[in-house]
Design a protein around this motif. Structure first.
Motif, PDB file in Angstrom:
ATOM      1  N   ASN A  41      -2.834   0.361 -12.313  1.00 14.46           N
ATOM      2  CA  ASN A  41      -3.264  -0.324 -11.088  1.00 14.46           C
ATOM      3  C   ASN A  41      -2.379   0.016  -9.893  1.00 14.46           C
ATOM      4  O   ASN A  41      -2.766  -0.155  -8.752  1.00 14.46           O
ATOM      5  N   ALA A  42      -1.171   0.456 -10.227  1.00 13.69           N
ATOM      6  CA  ALA A  42      -0.253   0.804  -9.139  1.00 13.69           C
ATOM      7  C   ALA A  42      -0.592   2.156  -8.529  1.00 13.69           C
ATOM      8  O   ALA A  42       0.095   2.624  -7.655  1.00 13.69           O
ATOM      9  N   LEU A  43      -1.639   2.784  -9.028  1.00 14.22           N
ATOM     10  CA  LEU A  43      -2.007   4.105  -8.522  1.00 14.22           C
ATOM     11  C   LEU A  43      -3.275   4.034  -7.680  1.00 14.22           C
ATOM     12  O   LEU A  43      -4.138   3.188  -7.906  1.00 14.22           O
ATOM     13  N   ASN A  44      -3.376   4.953  -6.749  1.00 14.08           N
ATOM     14  CA  ASN A  44      -4.632   5.140  -6.033  1.00 14.08           C
ATOM     15  C   ASN A  44      -5.363   6.254  -6.789  1.00 14.08           C
ATOM     16  O   ASN A  44      -5.019   7.431  -6.668  1.00 14.08           O
ATOM     17  N   LYS A  45      -6.355   5.862  -7.586  1.00 19.91           N
ATOM     18  CA  LYS A  45      -6.945   6.822  -8.534  1.00 19.91           C
ATOM     19  C   LYS A  45      -7.735   7.920  -7.826  1.00 19.91           C
ATOM     20  O   LYS A  45      -7.711   9.077  -8.240  1.00 19.91           O
TER      21      LYS A  45
ATOM     22  N   THR B 113       0.850  -1.200   0.000  1.00 21.41           N
ATOM     23  CA  THR B 113       0.000   0.000   0.000  1.00 21.41           C
ATOM     24  C   THR B 113       0.882   1.245   0.000  1.00 21.41           C
ATOM     25  O   THR B 113       0.627   2.202  -0.739  1.00 21.41           O
ATOM     26  N   PHE B 114       1.903   1.191   0.818  1.00 22.51           N
ATOM     27  CA  PHE B 114       2.779   2.356   0.936  1.00 22.51           C
ATOM     28  C   PHE B 114       3.459   2.650  -0.408  1.00 22.51           C
ATOM     29  O   PHE B 114       3.539   3.794  -0.836  1.00 22.51           O
ATOM     30  N   GLN B 115       3.901   1.587  -1.091  1.00 25.42           N
ATOM     31  CA  GLN B 115       4.548   1.775  -2.393  1.00 25.42           C
ATOM     32  C   GLN B 115       3.556   2.342  -3.406  1.00 25.42           C
ATOM     33  O   GLN B 115       3.896   3.189  -4.230  1.00 25.42           O
ATOM     34  N   LYS B 116       2.309   1.895  -3.298  1.00 27.64           N
ATOM     35  CA  LYS B 116       1.277   2.386  -4.203  1.00 27.64           C
ATOM     36  C   LYS B 116       1.051   3.881  -3.976  1.00 27.64           C
ATOM     37  O   LYS B 116       0.906   4.657  -4.910  1.00 27.64           O
TER      38      LYS B 116
ATOM     39  N   ALA C  61      -7.206   9.117  -4.879  1.00 27.77           N
ATOM     40  CA  ALA C  61      -6.236  10.055  -4.300  1.00 27.77           C
ATOM     41  C   ALA C  61      -5.624  10.927  -5.379  1.00 27.77           C
ATOM     42  O   ALA C  61      -5.423  12.129  -5.179  1.00 27.77           O
ATOM     43  N   TYR C  62      -5.366  10.327  -6.524  1.00 25.47           N
ATOM     44  CA  TYR C  62      -4.788  11.091  -7.626  1.00 25.47           C
ATOM     45  C   TYR C  62      -5.726  12.222  -8.049  1.00 25.47           C
ATOM     46  O   TYR C  62      -5.303  13.353  -8.300  1.00 25.47           O
ATOM     47  N   ARG C  63      -7.052  11.907  -8.094  1.00 19.81           N
ATOM     48  CA  ARG C  63      -8.029  12.948  -8.469  1.00 19.81           C
ATOM     49  C   ARG C  63      -8.033  14.072  -7.432  1.00 19.81           C
ATOM     50  O   ARG C  63      -8.075  15.244  -7.771  1.00 19.81           O
ATOM     51  N   VAL C  64      -7.970  13.682  -6.162  1.00 18.79           N
ATOM     52  CA  VAL C  64      -7.981  14.704  -5.103  1.00 18.79           C
ATOM     53  C   VAL C  64      -6.711  15.562  -5.196  1.00 18.79           C
ATOM     54  O   VAL C  64      -6.756  16.783  -5.042  1.00 18.79           O
TER      55      VAL C  64
ATOM     56  N   THR D  63       1.689   6.966  -6.573  1.00 19.85           N
ATOM     57  CA  THR D  63       0.662   7.966  -6.896  1.00 19.85           C
ATOM     58  C   THR D  63       1.230   9.376  -6.718  1.00 19.85           C
ATOM     59  O   THR D  63       1.022  10.245  -7.561  1.00 19.85           O
ATOM     60  N   LEU D  64       1.958   9.551  -5.631  1.00 13.94           N
ATOM     61  CA  LEU D  64       2.545  10.872  -5.378  1.00 13.94           C
ATOM     62  C   LEU D  64       3.571  11.218  -6.455  1.00 13.94           C
ATOM     63  O   LEU D  64       3.648  12.358  -6.914  1.00 13.94           O
TER      64      LEU D  64
END
Lengths: 324, 313
Positions: free
Chosen positions: B4-8, A54-57, B10-13, A61-62
């Motif tokens: 899939n490796a993204l939190n979508k 989760t942390f890597q994900k 969160a990305y939108r926020v 994203t960041l």
């Protein structure tokens, strides 16, 4: 400010968790894995540790968002450093030029501690093109040695040439190594006077650590002084100062453990400043003025020197008199 | 990298945070951006947007509601995604301001401007008080001087004779006929150094106290003051018991010489257009000194020391 969990309108929990990590990194610049976990545990809406995946994900994203996060593994700890991110304050070109000019001035200092800390802080605060020259600490064995003495916290016996080039022996409790404009000083408490003093490192010709540990620290003294004339309206307070009264004169209190530095500053105000209390500091000021007056008045200039000085005042001074 | 490796969510926020912190946007404009984003590619519903905004608010963002007054735009007034200044950082900035004392005035001006901006944006809850305290303690220059600095720079370059309205804290507003020479910075304040017709030496005016400037056509007076400015007064100071390797320069234009008759002393030759600052530097230095030349400066300092001593009589 976080609102209470029960009053908060619905939100995306996973986004909240990710943005919370981002916020922590923005606010602190860098954090170890342990510090992050601790903060996440304390957050009421999170209270859990993330799995590594989760942390890597979250980090991915960041990074996709534009954050530059570096991971440094050192001494068994993982440090996450936010090198750059899209919400960092942009600086105007004129401001960047000013930051570079300031950092150049700091780099010219005899110790680079301030320069390095300043650059680090600017990195955290804004996007700026740091000067291209790589940062190499101006390593000096002597400076490092005295820094180590300060860390050791043991009494020092130093043999020192004072301003008049007279040798003196001092027992000093070392506090820190500080930079003047061009010189480096050991700041410490003189055991005999129990006052904080500064010794120019280049004038310490012998020294040794004594087995006794540091026990006391220089006591802070509250010095009260009166300012008159233009200074009543123009004076701007220095750190540690408070105004006691404004009318008709400005009465200021200054708390310090470096009386010597304070008195030197107060001297420059000339007749517009008078030290009121304590008596010992007032007396010290008086003694200094006496010494300045004595030096100013007693030495006579003889005829030969007069001639030489006349020559010196002429537009072209011969080079042979100049100190190399 | 796969999506899939993204939190979508969160990305939108995050994107919403980025857009709104840069400018105010209506719901439609936000959706145009969501649709145009390569990773999102579609608009969101009003409920989703509300959900995202709540997430940002929960983190501490202050977001204004759309209304006719703001043309139905969302705008982030404050967000905590900025650095938080620590006591140690304040110490670094404080120390830095002390060290850059004699820096170029433009750099000082812009550095202070940057500092004011930084204090507006840091995430410390008490940033207003922190800024007030910091700028009071560090005696920071006003950051509104750009145009004044520019004007005086130009006037000094062209040797324009000026009528300056100066707000003195003691006498209030007064007009001075002034020929500017150069700008300089001392203790984090920008001054203009120049000459007036009624004073022998140079005068310095704090730039933040100048309220008005206009040029004066008076060629004779201008010429007279210009002559004064071209003079480069020499000051000779004898520093007692100071080996030359112990001497730390007090000014910029100075030369040091060994006293030819008493080698333990130094003679320092200053070329200085501001005797007031030279006097301050000498008095606050660690040296015992004697003014050798000129006599006027010698007498002034002698009198000053005498009067200082009388305060403690």
């Amino acid at each position: 400010m976080m609102a209470d969990k029960t009053e908060t309108p619905p939100k995306s929990i996973s986004a909240f968790r990710l943005l919370y990590i981002y916020m922590l990194l923005c606010q602190h610049g860098q954090m170890t894995g342990e510090e992050l976990i601790d903060k996440l545990h304390r957050q009421l809406d999170i209270r859990q540790t993330y799995t590594s995946e989760t942390f890597q994900k979250y980090l991915q994203t960041l990074r996709r968002f534009g954050c530059r996060i570096s991971r440094i593994d050192k001494h068994g700890k993982t440090l996450y450093r936010l090198e750059d991110h899209p919400l960092k304050n942009p600086s105007l070109p004129t401001e960047i030029k000013a930051l570079q000019a300031v950092s150049t001035i700091l780099r010219a200092q005899p110790i680079w501690d301030l320069y390095q800390r300043f650059c680090q802080l600017c990195d955290n605060l804004t996007t700026w093109n740091e000067i291209s020259t790589p940062v190499v600490p101006n390593f000096s064995e002597e400076i490092e040695l005295f820094k180590q003495y300060c860390r050791d916290g043991q009494l020092l016996e130093i043999y020192y040439k004072n301003q008049q080039a007279n040798p003196v022996m001092l027992k000093v409790e070392p506090i820190e190594v500080v930079a003047g404009k061009k010189r480096v000083y050991l700041s410490g408490t003189d055991l005999q006077s129990n006052k904080k003093i500064r010794c120019d490192l280049s004038q310490i010709y012998s020294h040794k650590q004594l087995p006794s540990r540091i026990r006391s620290q220089a006591q802070k003294i509250v010095v009260t002084f009166r300012l008159t004339g233009k200074l009543v309206n123009n004076y701007r307070l220095y750190p540690g100062e408070t105004i006691i009264s404004r009318e008709p004169d400005l009465i200021v209190q200054h708390k310090t453990d470096e009386v010597d530095q304070l008195l030197r500053r107060l001297l420059k105000y000339g007749t517009q400043c008078e030290v009121l209390t304590p008596d010992c500091v007032r007396q010290e000021m008086c003694t200094r003025i006496d010494a300045l007056q004595e030096a100013f008045n007693t030495e006579q200039i003889d005829g030969n020197l007069q001639k030489w000085l006349y020559h010196l005042c002429s537009p072209q001074t011969s080079d042979d008199a100049r100190v190399d | 990298m796969t999506q899939n490796a993204l939190n979508k969510t969160a990305y939108r926020v995050l994107q919403l945070l980025r857009w709104l912190s840069a400018e105010s946007l209506t719901f439609e404009q936000i959706n145009d951006r969501f649709a145009a984003d390569a990773l999102i590619g579609k608009p969101v519903s009003p409920d989703s947007l509300w959900f995202y905004l709540n997430t940002l608010k929960a983190l501490g963002c202050i977001i204004s509601r759309p209304s006719p007054r703001n043309r139905f735009c969302y705008h982030i007034q404050f967000h905590p995604f900025t650095y938080r200044l620590t006591d140690k950082d304040l110490e670094v900035l404080n120390h830095t301001l002390m060290v850059i004392d004699d820096a170029n005035y433009w750099d000082v001006q812009y550095f202070n401007q940057w500092l004011h901006k930084i204090f507006d944006h840091v995430s410390n809850e008490d940033r207003t008080d922190l800024a007030r305290q910091f700028f009071r303690d560090t005696r920071s220059v006003s950051c509104q001087l750009d145009s004044m600095v520019q004007r005086f720079e130009q006037h000094a370059k062209s040797h324009d004779l000026l009528i300056v309205t100066y707000i003195s804290p003691q006498q209030g507003a007064e007009e001075k006929i002034f020929l500017p020479k150069r700008l300089f910075c001392h203790q984090n304040i920008i001054y203009i150094l120049g000459h007036t017709h009624d004073r022998e030496g140079s005068s310095m005016l704090r730039l933040d106290r100048v309220s008005q400037v206009r040029t004066l056509a008076h060629p004779e007076l201008r010429h007279q003051l210009l002559q004064k400015q071209l003079e480069k007064p020499v000051y000779l100071i004898r520093i007692f018991n100071c080996a030359h390797n112990r001497y730390e320069a007090l000014g910029e234009n100075e030369e040091t010489f060994r006293d030819p008759f008493q080698e333990e002393h130094l003679i320092v030759k200053f070329r200085c257009d501001n005797p007031f600052l030279l006097r301050q530097k000498l008095l606050s230095s660690e040296y015992y000194f004697q003014v050798i030349y000129p006599q006027q400066f010698q007498q002034d300092l002698q009198q000053t020391l005498y009067e200082m001593r009388q305060l403690y009589a």
